[in-house]
Enzyme design. Structure first.
Site, PDB file in Angstrom:
ATOM      1  N   LYS A  66       7.661   1.187   2.210  1.00 17.53           N
ATOM      2  CA  LYS A  66       7.453  -0.118   2.855  1.00 17.53           C
ATOM      3  C   LYS A  66       8.708  -0.651   3.557  1.00 17.53           C
ATOM      4  O   LYS A  66       8.601  -1.177   4.671  1.00 17.53           O
ATOM      5  CB  LYS A  66       6.910  -1.130   1.842  1.00 17.53           C
ATOM      6  CG  LYS A  66       5.469  -0.807   1.425  1.00 17.53           C
ATOM      7  CD  LYS A  66       4.913  -1.843   0.463  1.00 17.53           C
ATOM      8  CE  LYS A  66       3.546  -1.401  -0.035  1.00 17.53           C
ATOM      9  NZ  LYS A  66       2.913  -2.367  -0.941  1.00 17.53           N
ATOM     10  N   ASP A 102      -1.005  -7.427   1.719  1.00 15.75           N
ATOM     11  CA  ASP A 102      -1.082  -7.495   0.254  1.00 15.75           C
ATOM     12  C   ASP A 102      -1.411  -8.906  -0.232  1.00 15.75           C
ATOM     13  O   ASP A 102      -2.242  -9.091  -1.125  1.00 15.75           O
ATOM     14  CB  ASP A 102       0.251  -7.065  -0.379  1.00 15.75           C
ATOM     15  CG  ASP A 102       0.414  -5.557  -0.416  1.00 15.75           C
ATOM     16  OD1 ASP A 102      -0.603  -4.845  -0.357  1.00 15.75           O
ATOM     17  OD2 ASP A 102       1.574  -5.098  -0.515  1.00 15.75           O
TER      18      ASP A 102
END
Ligand code: NAP
Length: 285
Positions: A66, A102
């Protein structure tokens, strides 16, 4: 040929994202193909750009890439900017757009699937890694009464609180602070979120029993089976949930970013639970 998407990570073989996106494509009639890419630990950039150059339209990013996905993006959505983390990339023309889905995934799972009211509630967030950064803004926008962060490495909890302190203040969240685990004994919470990766190794943070208020929801972002945290929380009288709903909801948001079509999530969550894709505990896309 179908439009190509994939999840990229290391490891990535157990990812449920290909199954989720295949269902989304089937249900919406969108002509997509979604695979998985195992990138070498030092080879994220090369693998992601190769996929793009071969016609790939977008990627979901899972551990440990990420931060590198953030650096690869030419532009960042508002959600990615405030989170400082990217878990979805969209390739458009020569540009690479970075997004973070998310937080929206968690907020939708809590509200829409679990019927949990965050507004006015007391929230304990365990962990101060990428997932915690990703979920903090959408969590704060639900206007909880308080958010307390606990993390093994206290400095990281302090940094997370510092990163979002202005937003929490602007939104008038009454209490926004960090505490070490051993100082949680005087507090109780309506929502306890495990955003640590401890469950992946069958562990759990050192949590006192007192943290669960009557009727509390205990949410583990890891999914795939009952984790030690979920078992502990249920033993303390809390309602325990795993992160499968969050996974499907964040995938739906990625699908929407890529295709402009929002797939229904409930049927996919039910299907995955029925299929019993409970091979081993997992987390992330
Ligand atoms: P990360 O950046 O690696 O952070 C891991 C966090 O876990 C850190 O705060 C770390 O504490 C803590 N931790 C690890 N082992 C621990 C232990 N034994 N006891 C206490 N704390 C421990 O990972 P992440 O990206 O934030 O992801 C966290 C978890 O959420 C992962 O399991 C991930 O797979 C899952 N996740 C699920 C979804 C979903 O859709 N369901 C989405 C995103 C992430 P230190 O700072 O002290 O190292």
């Amino acid at each position: 040929m179908s439009d190509q998407y994939a999840v990229i990570g290391n490891p990535v073989e157990h990812s449920l994202s290909p199954a989720i996106h295949a269902e989304f494509g089937r249900a919406t009639g969108e002509d997509i193909a979604y695979g998985r890419i195992l990138a070498p630990l030092d080879g994220f950039r090369t693998a992601a750009l190769r996929f793009r150059d071969e016609g790939g339209r977008g990627l979901n990013i899972t551990l440990p890439f990420k931060p590198e996905a953030w650096r690869l993006a030419d532009s960042h959505s508002a959600g990615a900017l405030v989170a400082g983390a990217v878990n979805a990339l969209k390739f458009e023309g020569g540009r690479i757009a970075g997004h973070n889905t998310d937080g929206i995934g968690l907020a939708r799972d809590l509200k829409d699937n679990l019927g949990c009211t965050v507004r006015g509630g007391r929230v304990l967030l365990m962990g101060a890694g990428g997932a915690s950064y990703g979920v903090m803004e959408p969590l704060l926008r639900e206007l909880p009464q308080s958010v307390v962060v606990a993390n093994r490495t206290v400095e990281k909890a302090k940094a997370l609180i510092g990163h979002f302190a202005k937003l929490a203040s602007d939104l008038r969240v009454g209490r926004f602070t960090w505490l070490p685990y051993d100082r949680l004994t005087n507090d109780s919470f309506d929502i306890v979120i495990n955003a640590t990766s401890a469950s992946l190794k069958d562990g759990m943070p050192p949590l006192p029993r007192e943290v669960f208020a009557p009727g509390a929801l205990a949410y583990d972002m890891v999914y795939g089976r009952d984790t030690p945290f979920m078992t502990f929380a249920a033993g303390c009288g809390a309602r325990a949930a795993d992160g499968l709903g969050m996974l499907v909801e964040q995938a739906a948001e990625s699908f929407f970013i890529w295709r402009g079509v929002r797939p229904a999530t409930g049927p996919v969550i039910r299907l995955l639970r029925q299929k019993g894709k409970r091979i081993k505990a997992k987390g992330g896309p």
